[in-house]
Design an enzyme around this catalytic site. Structure first.
Site, PDB file in Angstrom:
ATOM      1  N   TYR A 192     -46.397 117.282  19.173  1.00 41.63           N
ATOM      2  CA  TYR A 192     -46.535 116.330  18.022  1.00 41.63           C
ATOM      3  C   TYR A 192     -45.109 115.704  18.085  1.00 41.63           C
ATOM      4  O   TYR A 192     -45.248 114.450  17.941  1.00 41.63           O
ATOM      5  CB  TYR A 192     -46.396 117.530  16.731  1.00 41.63           C
ATOM      6  CG  TYR A 192     -46.796 116.525  15.465  1.00 41.63           C
ATOM      7  CD1 TYR A 192     -47.735 115.471  15.216  1.00 41.63           C
ATOM      8  CD2 TYR A 192     -45.589 116.733  14.514  1.00 41.63           C
ATOM      9  CE1 TYR A 192     -47.757 114.800  13.995  1.00 41.63           C
ATOM     10  CE2 TYR A 192     -45.743 115.693  13.478  1.00 41.63           C
ATOM     11  CZ  TYR A 192     -46.666 114.829  13.133  1.00 41.63           C
ATOM     12  OH  TYR A 192     -46.898 114.170  12.157  1.00 41.63           O
ATOM     13  N   GLU A 239     -45.123 107.007  19.929  1.00 44.63           N
ATOM     14  CA  GLU A 239     -45.557 105.939  18.987  1.00 44.63           C
ATOM     15  C   GLU A 239     -44.481 105.031  18.690  1.00 44.63           C
ATOM     16  O   GLU A 239     -44.712 103.914  18.404  1.00 44.63           O
ATOM     17  CB  GLU A 239     -45.888 106.710  17.861  1.00 44.63           C
ATOM     18  CG  GLU A 239     -47.401 107.260  18.053  1.00 44.63           C
ATOM     19  CD  GLU A 239     -47.863 108.158  16.742  1.00 44.63           C
ATOM     20  OE1 GLU A 239     -47.221 108.063  15.669  1.00 44.63           O
ATOM     21  OE2 GLU A 239     -48.562 109.168  16.974  1.00 44.63           O
TER      22      GLU A 239
END
Length: 360
Positions: free
Chosen positions: A284, A291
């Site tokens: 994660y 991103e």
């Protein structure tokens, strides 16, 4: 006949004391509680010194109830005693020094915090049974579970297709596969991420217990990356960062969705449960970093193309670049990482605590 002391093991809960006397084939049991709050034990059996008569006495730290339950087996004598008040004891005996024959029963031992969790779990179970006995069963429960099962199945198949496609192309083409990831998998990723909007709606409808805010943060964040950063900028679609973002997303989801899918039919695979609650810990944050790299790489492109720029009055300039919005979004992205990481960690901790209580 020589009188000896057997090995005695003890554990406690808030309201009870458990004693395990290491004495097999015990006969002529005599267990009583004296007026001075002292337990007297005497029996004939096979202990550490062979067949002999064994006895011991324990003066408890605080008052206990006179009712004593005991059970003798071929291996040991189990004794259960109720405390006068439901509270945690610092030790078992009134005397500060522990008797030499007394030791903790590690098979049943819990510290105070674990015992409180166990007590809370029992109370929740009793309350749940009480509520379920009074509340009418949901006539649409089967329909809801069927919908959730199909939703998770479709998402699992979609992300599995993306993961397998990218993996196969990586083995065949090597690093060249980085540059056309978007053109080969974008349509399926669009479909899966549009479907993921249902994960924000489901908590609002009461279909799942997941919190609305963490689900909204994750779905909205991914859709900004997919539709705005990648989807609207052709220059971003050929960059290797697309591969890493899509690959990390799909790796997480091919374990998350089947876990929820099986939960709909009350089935659990221990390995899948471990993967679902463990893989996200490294993946994660890596996904968020990927991103963030994508957003940073897109900033000069938005400045150059003026795409999504906000028109301004002539005195203030022509327009306000959308890149400023993305810079603010970068800050919110890492705030979302903290919120979601904390939420997922609590889920993981709660999950394994509940499993621990079930085993005990």
């Amino acid at each position: 006949m020589q009188i000896l002391t057997p090995h005695v093991y003890w554990a406690q809960r808030h309201g009870e004391i458990y004693l395990r006397v290491d004495l097999s084939d015990a006969k002529n049991l005599d267990i009583s509680l004296q007026e001075n709050n002292t337990l007297q034990f005497r029996a004939q059996g096979h202990g550490a010194k062979g067949d002999n008569e064994y006895k011991f006495s324990l003066e408890f730290l605080e008052p206990v109830r006179p009712e004593i339950k005991h059970k003798s087996t071929q291996r040991q004598v189990d004794i259960k005693i109720k405390k006068q008040e439901d509270r945690w004891w610092d030790r078992l005996t009134l005397q500060g020094k522990k008797p030499l024959f007394l030791a903790p029963d590690f098979d049943r031992w819990l510290d105070e915090s674990d015992a409180e969790m166990e007590l809370q779990a029992k109370e929740e179970k009793i309350n749940k049974i009480s509520v379920e006995s009074r509340v009418r069963k949901d006539p649409y429960l089967g329909l809801k579970k069927g919908y959730l099962f199909m939703y998770n199945l479709v998402q699992f198949l979609g992300f599995s297709w993306i993961f397998v496609n990218m993996t196969v192309r990586l083995f065949i083409l090597g690093q060249d596969s980085f540059y056309d990831t978007f053109h080969t998998t974008a349509d399926m990723m669009y479909f899966c991420q549009m479907m993921a909007v249902l994960e924000v709606i489901n908590p609002l409808l009461g279909l799942v217990k997941t919190g609305f805010f963490p689900a909204m943060l994750q779905v909205a964040g991914r859709n900004v990356i997919l539709f705005v950063v990648f989807g609207s900028l052709e220059d971003m679609q050929n960059k290797p960062v697309v591969f890493f973002v899509f690959y990390l997303w799909s790796t997480i989801e091919i374990f998350r969705y089947p876990f929820y899918m099986l939960a709909c039919i009350s089935t659990e695979w221990k390995l899948l449960t471990w993967l679902r609650y463990s893989l996200w810990i490294p993946l994660y944050p890596l996904g968020v970093v990927a991103e963030a790299v994508a957003v940073i790489q897109s900033l000069p492109i938005f400045d150059e193309t003026r795409l999504f720029s906000l028109p301004l009055p002539a005195l203030l300039g022509h327009s306000l670049s959308f890149s400023y919005t993305l810079q603010l979004y970068l800050v919110l992205m890492f705030l979302g990482l903290f919120v979601n990481f904390r939420h997922l960690y609590k889920q993981r901790r709660r999950r394994y605590r509940s499993r621990k209580h079930k085993v005990q």
